[in-house]
Design a protein around this motif. Structure first.
Motif, short mmCIF file in Angstrom:
data_model
loop_
_atom_site.label_atom_id
_atom_site.label_comp_id
_atom_site.label_asym_id
_atom_site.label_seq_id
_atom_site.Cartn_x
_atom_site.Cartn_y
_atom_site.Cartn_z
N ASP A 299 50.99 -57.49 -20.36
CA ASP A 299 51.87 -58.06 -19.34
C ASP A 299 53.16 -57.25 -19.32
OD1 ASP A 299 53.74 -59.02 -21.28
OD2 ASP A 299 52.58 -60.86 -21.53
N GLY A 300 54.06 -57.61 -18.47
CA GLY A 300 55.26 -56.81 -18.27
C GLY A 300 56.18 -56.71 -19.46
N ARG A 301 55.97 -57.56 -20.46
CA ARG A 301 56.85 -57.56 -21.64
C ARG A 301 56.31 -56.72 -22.79
NH1 ARG A 301 56.62 -63.90 -22.26
NH2 ARG A 301 54.46 -63.30 -21.81
N ASP A 302 55.18 -56.06 -22.57
CA ASP A 302 54.47 -55.40 -23.68
C ASP A 302 54.88 -53.96 -23.92
OD1 ASP A 302 53.02 -57.62 -24.34
OD2 ASP A 302 51.27 -57.07 -23.14
N ALA A 303 55.73 -53.38 -23.09
CA ALA A 303 55.99 -51.94 -23.19
C ALA A 303 56.52 -51.54 -24.56
CB ALA A 303 56.96 -51.52 -22.10
N GLY A 304 57.48 -52.26 -25.09
CA GLY A 304 58.05 -51.91 -26.38
C GLY A 304 57.08 -52.10 -27.52
N LEU A 305 56.36 -53.22 -27.52
CA LEU A 305 55.40 -53.51 -28.58
C LEU A 305 54.26 -52.50 -28.59
CD1 LEU A 305 54.31 -55.34 -30.82
CD2 LEU A 305 53.21 -56.73 -29.04
N LYS B 21 47.67 -45.15 -19.60
CA LYS B 21 46.69 -46.19 -19.88
C LYS B 21 47.30 -47.52 -20.33
CE LYS B 21 42.88 -43.86 -19.11
NZ LYS B 21 41.91 -44.29 -18.09
N THR B 22 48.57 -47.52 -20.69
CA THR B 22 49.21 -48.71 -21.23
C THR B 22 50.60 -48.87 -20.61
OG1 THR B 22 50.41 -47.64 -23.05
CG2 THR B 22 48.08 -48.16 -23.44
N PRO B 23 51.29 -49.99 -20.88
CA PRO B 23 52.66 -50.13 -20.39
C PRO B 23 53.66 -49.24 -21.12
CG PRO B 23 51.68 -52.28 -20.89
CD PRO B 23 50.78 -51.24 -21.47
N ALA B 24 53.24 -48.58 -22.20
CA ALA B 24 54.14 -47.70 -22.94
C ALA B 24 54.64 -46.58 -22.05
CB ALA B 24 53.42 -47.12 -24.15
N THR B 25 55.93 -46.28 -22.16
CA THR B 25 56.51 -45.18 -21.38
C THR B 25 56.72 -43.98 -22.29
OG1 THR B 25 58.79 -45.86 -21.84
CG2 THR B 25 57.70 -46.84 -19.91
N ARG B 26 56.84 -42.83 -21.67
CA ARG B 26 57.00 -41.59 -22.43
C ARG B 26 58.24 -41.66 -23.32
NH1 ARG B 26 59.89 -36.99 -22.00
NH2 ARG B 26 58.93 -35.04 -22.75
N ASP B 27 59.38 -42.11 -22.77
CA ASP B 27 60.62 -42.15 -23.55
C ASP B 27 60.51 -43.10 -24.73
OD1 ASP B 27 61.71 -40.33 -21.83
OD2 ASP B 27 62.91 -41.78 -20.70
#
Length: 241
Positions: A146-152, A179-185
């Motif tokens: 979901d939208g809150r998962d990027a950091g985790l 493939k995931t909410p993870a961002t490059r930075d």
């Protein structure tokens, strides 16, 4: 001989099973192989024809993992063919090669060669641990998100890459960001923090793959290989039984 009411993984793959089922089969197969390796034994022929897949209606094999898939069990057949090999070195190299080939067949739709960087002549027990890490990465990419998962998610992937330092970092970052909410930075910052053992991710910079990061990663790779060697101290015998 025991009757296993199933089919080989080679046949099972012809039915195009979903990725989460293939992850479960790898986990069970890997568990069996590690049991052999900690005993100082080697299988000798760990290809998909010797991985038997069957329904596990009672959940004896599958429940430990928690994947939401049909209950599957795995048994590994044909252990002991090393007795016919005269060269332990060739035998160990074959073990490593077949482990990687089995993973490639199970994850034929995943960029396993693109994301992993395994030195030539890597011992079979190290190959197995790194392939387990790749399998875990595949699980991460399956979500759900979901939208809150990027950091985790960024932290999980970066920690995995540092703990099992045989990934191609740049390609992993690019793939994970698609493939995931993870961002490059986020991935780069967390990777840099974990490489330097920083407690606060905000203390790390978000520079890309630089010389310092490469040096730290290579050092972790050496330390990981040495730790694996101590864990599986017994040499691969030419006659395992």
């Amino acid at each position: 001989m025991e009757l296993v009411n199933g089919i080989s993984a080679k046949q099972w793959l012809d039915s195009n099973p979903p990725i989460n089922s293939r992850v479960l089969v790898w986990r069970l197969f890997s568990r069996a192989m590690k049991y052999l390796y900690v005993l100082g034994l080697v299988h000798g022929d760990p290809h998909t024809g010797n991985i038997l897949v069957f329904r596990d209606d009672h959940g004896i094999f599958s429940n430990f993992h928690g994947l939401h898939v049909d209950s599957l069990g795995v048994k590994v057949a044909d252990i002991g063919t090393s007795v016919f090999w005269s060269s332990p070195q060739e035998f160990a190299a074959r073990e490593s090669r077949l482990l990687f080939e089995s993973a490639q067949r199970l994850f034929h739709d995943q960029p396993i060669r693109s994301l992993l960087e395994l030195p030539q002549n890597s011992p079979h027990y190290l190959i197995l641990k790194v392939l387990d890490a790749f399998c875990e990465y595949v699980e991460i990419t399956l979500g759900p998100f979901d939208g809150r998962d990027a950091g985790l998610v960024s932290s999980r992937i970066a920690q995995l890459a540092v703990d099992f330092p045989f990934f191609r970092l740049q390609k992993l970052i690019v793939h994970a960001a698609t493939k995931t909410p993870a961002t490059r930075d986020r991935l780069i910052r967390r990777r840099n923090a974990f490489l330097r053992d920083l407690n606060n991710v905000l203390d790390a910079n978000d520079e890309g793959i630089n010389e310092e990061a490469e040096t730290l990663y290579v050092a972790r790779r050496r330390a990981f290989a040495e730790a694996c060697s101590k864990e599986f101290r017994a040499p691969a015998p030419s006659r395992p039984f």
